[in-house]
Design a protein around this motif. Structure first.
Motif, short mmCIF file in Angstrom:
data_model
loop_
_atom_site.label_atom_id
_atom_site.label_comp_id
_atom_site.label_asym_id
_atom_site.label_seq_id
_atom_site.Cartn_x
_atom_site.Cartn_y
_atom_site.Cartn_z
N ALA A 71 0.72 -1.13 -0.07
CA ALA A 71 0.07 -0.11 -0.11
C ALA A 71 0.83 1.15 -0.02
CB ALA A 71 -0.86 -0.24 1.03
N GLY A 72 2.18 1.22 -0.29
CA GLY A 72 3.14 2.24 -0.25
C GLY A 72 3.70 2.55 1.14
N PHE A 73 3.46 1.86 2.17
CA PHE A 73 4.16 2.25 3.43
C PHE A 73 5.60 2.05 3.55
CE2 PHE A 73 5.03 1.43 8.15
CZ PHE A 73 4.27 2.25 8.53
N ALA A 74 6.34 2.97 3.77
CA ALA A 74 7.95 2.94 3.85
C ALA A 74 8.55 2.87 5.15
CB ALA A 74 8.45 3.89 2.72
N ALA A 75 9.97 2.73 5.11
CA ALA A 75 10.65 2.70 6.34
C ALA A 75 10.52 4.33 7.01
CB ALA A 75 11.96 2.61 5.86
N GLY A 76 10.34 4.26 8.06
CA GLY A 76 10.03 5.53 8.53
C GLY A 76 8.66 6.16 8.88
N GLY A 100 9.67 -1.54 8.65
CA GLY A 100 10.60 -0.39 8.74
C GLY A 100 10.08 0.84 9.46
N GLY A 101 8.65 0.67 10.09
CA GLY A 101 7.73 1.89 10.16
C GLY A 101 8.00 2.22 11.73
N ILE A 102 7.15 3.10 12.28
CA ILE A 102 7.10 3.68 13.55
C ILE A 102 5.56 3.36 14.03
CG2 ILE A 102 7.30 5.57 15.24
CD1 ILE A 102 9.44 6.71 13.33
N ALA A 103 5.36 2.70 15.14
CA ALA A 103 4.04 2.31 15.59
C ALA A 103 3.61 3.47 16.49
CB ALA A 103 4.10 1.02 16.39
N VAL A 104 2.32 4.21 16.33
CA VAL A 104 2.00 5.40 17.01
C VAL A 104 0.76 4.57 18.13
CG1 VAL A 104 0.89 7.53 17.29
CG2 VAL A 104 2.78 6.68 15.44
N PRO A 196 9.35 -6.48 2.55
CA PRO A 196 10.89 -6.01 2.08
C PRO A 196 11.82 -6.18 3.15
CG PRO A 196 8.65 -4.61 1.13
CD PRO A 196 8.25 -5.78 2.39
N GLU A 197 12.81 -6.32 2.65
CA GLU A 197 14.21 -6.28 3.86
C GLU A 197 14.33 -4.68 4.35
OE1 GLU A 197 16.54 -8.45 4.97
OE2 GLU A 197 15.47 -10.07 4.20
N VAL A 198 14.45 -4.67 5.46
CA VAL A 198 14.72 -3.08 5.98
C VAL A 198 15.73 -3.37 7.04
CG1 VAL A 198 12.27 -2.50 5.80
CG2 VAL A 198 12.71 -3.60 8.05
N PHE A 207 8.65 3.18 18.47
CA PHE A 207 7.08 3.82 18.55
C PHE A 207 7.28 5.10 19.08
CE2 PHE A 207 7.26 0.39 21.75
CZ PHE A 207 7.47 1.01 22.93
N LEU A 208 5.97 5.93 18.72
CA LEU A 208 5.71 7.16 19.56
C LEU A 208 4.63 6.85 20.62
CD1 LEU A 208 5.25 9.57 16.41
CD2 LEU A 208 7.35 9.12 17.87
#
Length: 553
Positions: A71-76, A100-104, A196-198, A207-208
């Motif tokens: 869906a286009g979600f990227a690292a960070g 590679g994301g940040i959970a809030v 994908p590899e991150v 996370f925040l």
């Protein structure tokens, strides 16, 4: 050498344990992968009659991460989780990290204004939420934020028991309007796919975690992967938690206590985490007995609720031998009452959002000392790798016994607040976190909290700490909960007012409670006014909202 540098508490009270521990994993995903490799077919989540193994959680979170990437979600990127204590919370959190994301983390009690504030502040591009929270709250605000993908799910999934005490008002309406994706369908479409590899490093934000906002607008503490791994290990080693333990999830997963003392600890050691959607005292007691839970950490109001649950029996918590409480002060009288009711001692643990949960703890098996002057129960001693100083207004160290602000340094302290450099410098400049909590250290290295700096009452020039008055009120046999605030007074400037709720089947008049305190306290300290309420206002984590009580006045 300063008394705050030589760590006498670790030598004396944690005999046989090292003064410091090393961070074992670069990030929380590697931490979880190690648990999967050790025992992939053991339970990691229990949700009523539902079971998820480590292998299954790995597959579910992989599929979720692959769906995010598609869906286009990227690292960070940031993904907000707006849910109760359900398995999907853990799946989404792990999947976000794998992408590679940040959970809030978002409090499920938040309404439109509060939710919009966090979504806008974090810049979250994806929102995961329960169907009813989307229908009733989130869909009214997402258009005003950066959210481009909404993923909904139901608390009825991953179990079939449908306990009416918890789910009586839950309805599934998969056809209600709204631009959203069903979480189960997203996972099914990508099942078997690898994300994908991150590359995640120790200093990347995991996370925040938003502060409760009890003293102002909430701020997003940037909790790093190092913070998460280190304090998960702290819980493990300080308390002695292993894969044979069963973790009873009484703390909300959006809160730092639930994130670290429940979820991260479970992912580290591979111990099953028992989730119950939301806290119901009767359901919690039944679940603890059925699952043979061995460890939990929660606010003291949780344990008060369990003691006062109709039909509560000592055997309900027979297996729960490792009991810790944090998030709010513990009155000594409540610790004694819990021990009399269930046979277990409540160990104090202390920390803040900014310290990724614990900075102090009472070692398992030790009883915290009680300060003879104030009657306060110690919050424990600093945990591994941690130095906590008591400082005066000028920032200089104060000697043992003198009251000042707690300033914490250690690998659990977050690097700052999201997009708030001025707030970060004010609170954490120089690598030391100024907690805003006031207390002291005794000569043996035990720490005691007095109160929050902003809660001090000034009555005719006399300084009064609400906690001391509250602890006296808790000694009264009828008092279930107590909160004390300063209110305007034409003669003293401020005077002391108490709000209390009573134990079921008891009664107490305000005059009786005032007289009770008057006999036990200096004349300037005892409450001049008492209101008896059915319930005291508190956060979902059990922290009493003194600010709300002050505003009523």
């Amino acid at each position: 050498m300063s008394a705050y540098d030589d760590k006498p508490w670790l030598d004396r009270y944690a005999a046989g344990q090292p003064a410091e521990i090393a961070v074992e994993h670069d990030n929380a995903v590697d931490m979880f992968a190690a648990a999967v490799a050790r025992d992939p077919d053991s339970d990691i989540i229990r949700y009523f009659d539902g079971r998820i193994t480590l292998r299954e959680l790995d597959e579910l979170s992989d599929a979720f991460a692959a769906g995010l990437a598609d869906a286009g979600f990227a690292a960070g990127d940031r993904l907000a989780i707006y849910a109760q204590n359900v398995p999907q919370f853990v799946i989404a959190q792990l999947g976000t990290w794998k992408a590679g994301g940040i959970a809030v983390s978002v409090n499920p009690m938040n309404r439109e204004r509060e939710l919009e504030l966090i979504l806008r502040d974090s810049g979250a591009s994806v929102l995961v939420c329960l169907e009813d929270l989307y229908r009733d709250v989130a869909r009214n605000v997402v258009a005003n934020t950066d959210v481009r993908t909404v993923i909904t799910t139901s608390e009825l999934e991953y179990q079939t028991r449908n306990d009416e005490r918890l789910f009586a008002r839950v309805t599934r309406d998969p056809d209600f309007e709204g631009n959203r994706v069903d979480m189960s369908e997203l996972i099914d479409r990508h099942r078997g796919s690898a994300p994908p590899e991150v590359s995640l490093g120790p200093d990347d934000v995991a996370f925040l975690t938003y502060t409760s906002g009890t003293t102002g607008p909430p701020k997003g503490a940037m909790t790093t992967h190092r913070n998460v791994v280190f304090n998960a290990q702290t819980y493990r080693d300080w308390i002695g938690i292993g894969p044979d333990d069963v973790i009873l999830g009484v703390a909300p997963l959006f809160h730092i206590t639930g994130l670290i003392g429940h979820a991260a600890l479970s992912l580290l050691v591979g111990a099953p985490l028992v989730l119950m959607y939301r806290l119901d005292p009767a359901v919690t007691l039944e679940t603890a007995r059925a699952e043979q839970a061995t460890f939990t950490v929660g606010s003291i109001t949780v344990f008060i609720a369990l003691m006062n649950a109709p039909g509560a029996q000592k055997d309900d918590l027979a297996s729960l031998t490792k009991v810790y409480s944090g998030g709010a002060p513990i009155p000594p009288s409540t610790v004694r009452a819990f021990q009399e009711t269930f046979g277990h001692y409540i160990h104090n643990i202390y920390g803040l959002t900014e310290t990724t949960s614990p900075s102090h703890g009472v070692p398992l098996g030790a009883d915290a000392p009680v300060d003879p002057a104030s009657g306060a129960l110690s919050v424990g001693v600093p945990v591994y790798n941690t130095v906590v100083r008591i400082v005066g207004e000028d920032g200089a160290d104060l000697p043992p016994g003198e009251i000042g602000e707690l300033v914490t340094s250690g690998p659990q302290v977050v690097p700052g607040y999201w997009n708030k450099p001025e707030e970060t410098e004010k609170a954490m400049g120089g690598g030391r976190f100024r907690t805003g909590d006031v207390g002291y250290m005794d000569s043996d290295g035990w720490f005691y909290l007095v109160d929050r700096k902003k809660d001090q009452i000034n009555a005719g020039g006399y300084k009064i700490w609400p906690r001391e008055v509250e602890d006296v009120l808790y000694e009264h046999e009828a008092v279930r909960e107590a909160a004390v605030v300063g209110v305007p007074d034409p003669y003293r400037g401020e005077t002391v007012k108490a709000f209390v709720s009573l134990r079921p089947g008891t009664s107490a008049e305000p005059e009786e409670l005032i007289a009770f305190c008057k006999r036990r306290m200096a004349a300037y300290k005892y409450p001049r006014q008492v209101d008896v309420l059915d319930e005291l206002p508190k956060t979902v984590t059990g922290k009493l909202l003194r600010r709300e009580l002050r505003e009523r006045e």
